[in-house]
Motif scaffolding. Structure first.
Motif, PDB file in Angstrom:
ATOM      1  N   GLN A 757      28.782 -17.316   2.528  1.00  0.00           N
ATOM      2  CA  GLN A 757      27.736 -17.528   1.533  1.00  0.00           C
ATOM      3  C   GLN A 757      26.586 -18.300   2.188  1.00  0.00           C
ATOM      4  OE1 GLN A 757      28.476 -16.233  -1.770  1.00  0.00           O
ATOM      5  NE2 GLN A 757      30.048 -15.386  -0.406  1.00  0.00           N
ATOM      6  N   LYS A 758      25.387 -18.024   1.764  1.00  0.00           N
ATOM      7  CA  LYS A 758      24.243 -18.738   2.324  1.00  0.00           C
ATOM      8  C   LYS A 758      23.147 -18.843   1.273  1.00  0.00           C
ATOM      9  CE  LYS A 758      22.069 -14.624   4.344  1.00  0.00           C
ATOM     10  NZ  LYS A 758      21.525 -14.024   5.593  1.00  0.00           N
ATOM     11  N   VAL A 759      22.177 -19.714   1.582  1.00  0.00           N
ATOM     12  CA  VAL A 759      21.012 -19.882   0.717  1.00  0.00           C
ATOM     13  C   VAL A 759      19.940 -18.914   1.209  1.00  0.00           C
ATOM     14  CG1 VAL A 759      19.231 -21.475  -0.075  1.00  0.00           C
ATOM     15  CG2 VAL A 759      21.581 -22.284   0.259  1.00  0.00           C
ATOM     16  N   ALA A 760      19.501 -18.024   0.325  1.00  0.00           N
ATOM     17  CA  ALA A 760      18.528 -16.994   0.702  1.00  0.00           C
ATOM     18  C   ALA A 760      17.194 -17.268   0.038  1.00  0.00           C
ATOM     19  CB  ALA A 760      19.042 -15.612   0.304  1.00  0.00           C
ATOM     20  N   ALA A 771      21.786 -17.780  -4.218  1.00  0.00           N
ATOM     21  CA  ALA A 771      23.043 -17.697  -3.492  1.00  0.00           C
ATOM     22  C   ALA A 771      23.249 -16.269  -3.039  1.00  0.00           C
ATOM     23  CB  ALA A 771      24.191 -18.136  -4.385  1.00  0.00           C
ATOM     24  N   SER A 772      23.601 -16.095  -1.770  1.00  0.00           N
ATOM     25  CA  SER A 772      23.767 -14.748  -1.213  1.00  0.00           C
ATOM     26  C   SER A 772      25.066 -14.694  -0.427  1.00  0.00           C
ATOM     27  CB  SER A 772      22.585 -14.399  -0.315  1.00  0.00           C
ATOM     28  OG  SER A 772      22.788 -13.155   0.319  1.00  0.00           O
ATOM     29  N   ARG A 800      20.293 -18.805  -9.107  1.00  0.00           N
ATOM     30  CA  ARG A 800      18.994 -19.037  -8.482  1.00  0.00           C
ATOM     31  C   ARG A 800      18.575 -20.490  -8.741  1.00  0.00           C
ATOM     32  NH1 ARG A 800      16.021 -14.349  -7.518  1.00  0.00           N
ATOM     33  NH2 ARG A 800      14.050 -15.288  -8.200  1.00  0.00           N
ATOM     34  N   TYR A 801      17.800 -21.036  -7.802  1.00  0.00           N
ATOM     35  CA  TYR A 801      17.371 -22.421  -7.916  1.00  0.00           C
ATOM     36  C   TYR A 801      15.927 -22.523  -7.446  1.00  0.00           C
ATOM     37  CZ  TYR A 801      16.867 -27.396  -6.817  1.00  0.00           C
ATOM     38  OH  TYR A 801      16.419 -28.695  -6.738  1.00  0.00           O
ATOM     39  N   THR A 811      18.089 -30.752   2.968  1.00  0.00           N
ATOM     40  CA  THR A 811      18.757 -29.449   3.090  1.00  0.00           C
ATOM     41  C   THR A 811      19.354 -29.062   1.747  1.00  0.00           C
ATOM     42  OG1 THR A 811      20.855 -30.455   3.727  1.00  0.00           O
ATOM     43  CG2 THR A 811      19.317 -29.859   5.513  1.00  0.00           C
ATOM     44  N   LEU A 812      19.583 -27.729   1.539  1.00  0.00           N
ATOM     45  CA  LEU A 812      20.186 -27.212   0.321  1.00  0.00           C
ATOM     46  C   LEU A 812      21.461 -26.442   0.663  1.00  0.00           C
ATOM     47  CD1 LEU A 812      17.053 -25.807  -1.580  1.00  0.00           C
ATOM     48  CD2 LEU A 812      18.208 -27.999  -1.951  1.00  0.00           C
ATOM     49  N   ALA A 813      22.404 -26.492  -0.251  1.00  0.00           N
ATOM     50  CA  ALA A 813      23.618 -25.688  -0.128  1.00  0.00           C
ATOM     51  C   ALA A 813      24.058 -25.305  -1.535  1.00  0.00           C
ATOM     52  CB  ALA A 813      24.713 -26.461   0.588  1.00  0.00           C
ATOM     53  N   VAL A 814      24.914 -24.268  -1.638  1.00  0.00           N
ATOM     54  CA  VAL A 814      25.403 -23.825  -2.930  1.00  0.00           C
ATOM     55  C   VAL A 814      26.898 -23.547  -2.827  1.00  0.00           C
ATOM     56  CG1 VAL A 814      24.805 -21.407  -2.484  1.00  0.00           C
ATOM     57  CG2 VAL A 814      25.088 -22.182  -4.828  1.00  0.00           C
TER      58      VAL A 814
END
Length: 929
Positions: A757-760, A771-772, A800-801, A811-814
């Motif tokens: 999973q990653k932030v797109a 989230a992707s 979505r954010y 930094t961002l994470a989900v």
């Protein structure tokens, strides 16, 4: 001068009753060339549009004009005395071009009858002769009754004709065809030889001159090549008018005009020929045509018109883009007439000596009758001649036929069943469901029929059925009824009927001796097989059961099936020339109640029958419906219950997905249900289904839940559709009529697995990221939680954010959680993103308004930035900032210091988390006093 007799190409008006040459036609007042309004009557009118309108005969400015379609029985024939400017209706006039026009009269031949019309007065009549009518003029005819005779059409006096022995037939063209040219100075017996039976172009023409006064004339002679025109004329020889034969011949690559004097000598003088033009040596490619129009010979080469007049060939200047350019009007019009335009609409023009067209009138506007009809429970589809091949559909109910909806583009065939419709277009098949385009198919030669989700097509030489998944079955398919398919063997002496779903198959009856099957139709418990032996036609109706051929119900002779419904077939009876319903209870009898002909049905388009009790047909001008439950007080239908033609549904589905079922039926059904049964036969889920007027049910859905709100176990389940026919004929059954419609579906579960999973998205304040990552199986219930540099963000629980200023430099994470209907959960944290950058404003271009003069004010039009920042404004005189101004001022009053200078404004925007930005207006005009 006389024209060669032309072949009889079509019939005459249906009401010709004249028996003498002096009959006068009734005629109305002269009116402009237009179409009268249709009379009020039953049904709905067919579409209207331009109809191909041709001149049947012409003499000076007297024209016979017609748009009659003999097959459809529509159109009118008019007579005009001013080149079509005004017209009057004329009854009982032949509806094809005249065979000859001379001295202001036109003559047509039909069988052994000569039809005559005085173009100036409208007087018309007919003369019926004894023997075979071989040639005609407006005053005489040649008949063959144990020898040829010349008959005076006014007095009916006869004189025998003497013929030379015919020339020996050419060895390489053995199919002769005979005609006559009948003139004042001579008669010409013509024998054309072609190299193939019914060939379009002859290779040789033998000409035998026969004296009008009797006796033996000049010796026959042969013309080699294709002769599109030959007639009689007169030429000056030493200032003496002398009779002559004239003709146009295409031989080799040359097209020539020739004359040959008619003298008393046994051997005529040699023909004098003049080459007119060069063209292809192939008569088919060159397509040379010719005819005389008064003092001009009209030529057609590769379908392009030319004039031969005063010793030279003149090109006719047809309109740019015209695809139809043809001479029209047999006879001697004031000037040659050309019909030019396209296959949708054209106009008729007079051609002057320079080949320039002068408009006379446009094609008549009138009914555009359908060329094909098909009918389902609530929809009538059809094709007509608008837009070359216009497809359309109309609603049908107890009140009749409704308004049309047109399909875009040219349509070659159009078929309908339940809620479905399939159109055959130049780019392939187009599939519609409840009027919405749902798919296409290419590599198809032609569309034959559609029955539920099954489509019968031709692919090259193969006749096959397209299945809902796109694969095809069969190579010699002759009929379909849902999943039941009739297929002939290679010799067409037998075949099979099989069910594509159940696999049940049985043989067709062997064809009668010397016959071969030509067509089949299948509906409910009835099978119709049509066969031929030479000209003989035989139609047989059989009972069919789910697994074998039943009894022979009856047969019909000299007829052909064109449409079929519930227990009834529509036949075209070649003995009567009409369409007849045939109730499938006994042998066909055209005189029995219930089989009376549909007298006003247009012969060129077959009626259509639905799966219930409605028939629709075209009169040529209107569309009419027939209630088959009471045709001449006889019920023709078999009252078969609604049957499922086919179902479309996945064979298996994963527990987190939703299974959907589509059904197509023969007719309307009441509200019902689909039951889901487990392996023990117990009902685990009941799904309500709505009523359907068109026999289609869509998206019947099962979400893997039971009626107890529990997830059903994995395994194979049976679905069962239970409903009643809307007309009270009983419970819905399978296509074979032997059971309640059912099918199977397998439910399975896939373990939950997550990919990386990653932030797109763009990592900038104000942007939206998501989230992707991959998940197996699809359609899980998903949950999300967002983190800022490892700390949960309050309220951020969506997929979505939108990045806020507090995220700048972080930094961002989900964290993503996938939950199966079975209850299993997998949670995965994404990798940390890169650090968030400052946001950027979306900035419109600002501008100044106002008058650039001392004492006047300039006003800033800033526009709205996104997002909205805190604004500040700097005013500049040239490149120098003007001091002492309010930084929030959006207007400025010009002073003497501004004279001769230009003014502009700098707009500055700032906000937390965003890069401060600015934008300049353009300079104002130079400030004046």
């Amino acid at each position: 001068m006389m024209l060669a007799s032309q072949p009889n190409r079509s019939g005459f008006g249906r009401r010709w009753v004249a028996v003498g040459v002096g009959l006068v036609l009734a005629a109305g007042a002269m009116v402009p060339l237009a179409t009268p309004a249709a009379a009020e009557e039953d049904g709905v009118p067919v579409a209207t549009g331009p109809r191909p309108t041709r001149v049947l005969a012409a003499s000076g400015t007297d024209l016979v004009i017609s748009d009659v379609d003999v097959t459809a029985g529509t159109g009118r024939t008019l007579i005009s005395h001013d080149n079509g400017l005004t017209t009057e209706a004329v009854e009982d006039v032949p509806t094809r071009p005249a065979d000859v026009v001379a001295r202001g009269a036109a003559a047509w031949r039909e069988g052994n009858t000569v039809r005559l019309l005085n173009l100036a007065t409208g007087d018309a009549g007919q003369v019926t002769l004894t023997g075979t009518l071989s040639g005609v003029s407006t005053t005489h005819a040649v008949v063959d009754a144990s020898g040829f005779r010349l008959v005076d059409l006014g007095t009916l006096e006869e004189a025998p004709l003497s013929l030379d022995n015919a020339l020996r037939p050419p060895s390489n063209a053995i199919y002769p065809g005979e005609s006559w040219v009948v003139g004042d100075d001579a008669l010409l017996r013509l024998i054309r030889y072609t190299s193939s039976r019914n060939g379009a172009y002859s290779r040789y023409l033998d000409v035998d001159p026969v004296p009008v006064a009797g006796g033996i004339g000049a010796a026959p002679f042969r013309i080699s090549g294709w002769v599109p025109y030959l007639g009689l004329t007169r030429v000056l020889v030493n200032a003496v008018s002398t009779p002559a034969i004239e003709y146009v011949v295409h031989s080799g690559s040359s097209v020539s005009y020739c004359t040959r004097l008619l003298t008393d000598a046994r051997t005529l003088p040699k023909a004098s020929c003049r080459k007119l033009l060069s063209t292809s040596s192939s008569v088919t490619t060159a397509a040379v045509g010719a005819a005389r129009y008064g003092e001009v010979i009209g030529l057609s080469v590769k379908r392009k018109p030319l004039l031969f007049q005063a010793g030279k060939v003149v090109k006719v200047r047809t309109p740019a883009g015209a695809t139809v350019n043809e001479f029209t009007g047999v006879g001697d019009p004031a000037r040659p007439l050309v019909r030019s335009g396209n296959d949708l609409a054209a106009s008729t023009y007079a051609v002057d000596t320079a080949g320039v067209l002068s408009l006379l009138y446009a094609d008549l506007t009138g009914p555009k009758p359908p060329s094909g009809l098909d009918l389902s429970a609530t929809r009538l589809t059809g094709l007509d001649g608008r837009e070359r091949a216009q497809g359309w559909y109309r609603p049908v109910d107890g009140a009749g036929v409704g308004d049309e909806t047109l399909l875009a583009g040219a349509t070659r065939a159009l078929r309908t069943s339940a809620g479905r419709m399939v159109a055959d277009t130049a780019s392939g098949l187009r599939f519609y469901d409840r009027d919405a385009l749902t798919g296409t198919a290419k590599a198809v030669s032609s569309l034959q029929d559609v029955s539920g989700p099954y489509t019968w097509v031709k692919k090259g030489s193969a006749s096959t059925v397209l299945l809902p998944g796109g694969t095809s079955v069969g190579t010699r398919v002759a009929a379909i009824f849902g999943s039941r398919v009739v297929e002939f063997n290679a010799s067409r002496t037998g075949g099979t009927l099989r069910d594509l779903v159940t696999g049940v198959s049985f043989n067709l009856p062997p064809v009668a001796e010397d016959y071969a099957y030509g067509a089949a139709m299948l509906f409910g418990d009835f099978l119709v097989l049509a066969s031929t032996a030479g000209e003989a036609q035989l139609v047989e109706a059989w009972q069919v059961t789910p697994d074998h051929l039943g009894d022979l119900i009856g047969s019909a002779q000299s007829a052909w099936p064109v449409a079929m419904g519930d227990g009834v077939v529509v036949l075209f009876n070649s003995n009567t020339g009409y369409y007849h319903p045939w109730p499938l209870t006994d042998d066909f009898n055209a005189a029995q109640d219930g089989s009376q002909p549909i007298l006003d049905a247009a012969a060129d388009v077959a009626p259509a029958v639905d799966g219930d009790a409605t028939l629709v047909y075209s009169t040529g001008t209107r569309l009419l419906t027939v209630d088959l439950t009471s045709y001449h007080d006889v019920a023709l239908v078999a009252d078969t219950e609604a049957r499922v033609l086919g179902s479309v549904a996945p064979a298996r589905f994963e527990v987190n997905a939703t299974w959907t079922l589509d059904l197509d039926l023969t007719k309307a059904v009441d509200a019902g249900k689909v039951e889901i049964l487990d392996g023990t036969g117990a009902v685990v889920r009941t799904i309500a289904t709505p009523a359907s007027t068109d026999g289609s049910l869509r998206a019947i859905s099962w979400d893997a839940m039971t009626d107890l709100a529990e997830v059903a176990p994995d395994g194979m389940y049976t679905w069962r559709y239970v409903a009643d026919s809307a007309d009270g004929t009983g419970a819905v059954t399978t296509v074979a009529g032997d059971a309640t419609p059912t099918g199977t579906v397998t439910l399975f579960t896939t373990p939950v697995k997550a990919g990386t999973q990653k932030v797109a998205g763009t990592l900038r304040v104000g942007a939206t990221v998501s989230a992707s990552g991959t998940w197996t199986p699809p359609l899980l219930t998903m949950g999300y939680r967002w983190f800022r540099s490892g700390v949960p963000i309050d309220g951020a629980t969506a997929a979505r954010y939108t990045i806020v200023p507090d995220d700048l430099g972080k930094t961002l994470a989900v964290e993503v959680a996938g939950t199966s209907r079975r209850g299993s959960i997998v949670t995965v944290m994404s990798t940390n993103s890169a650090r968030v950058a400052a946001g950027r404003f979306a900035i419109p271009t600002p501008k100044l308004t106002g008058t650039a003069a001392v004492g006047q004010s300039l006003v800033l039009v800033r526009g709205d930035w996104s997002p909205e920042p805190a604004y500040a404004y700097e005013w500049y005189r040239g490149t120098t900032r003007i001091t002492g101004l309010d930084p929030l001022a959006t207007s400025y009053e010009l002073t003497a210091a501004d004279k001769g200078r230009k003014i502009r404004v700098k707009v500055v925007g700032s906000a937390p988390g965003y890069t401060t930005a600015s934008a300049y207006t353009a300079y104002s005009a130079t400030v004046v006093a």
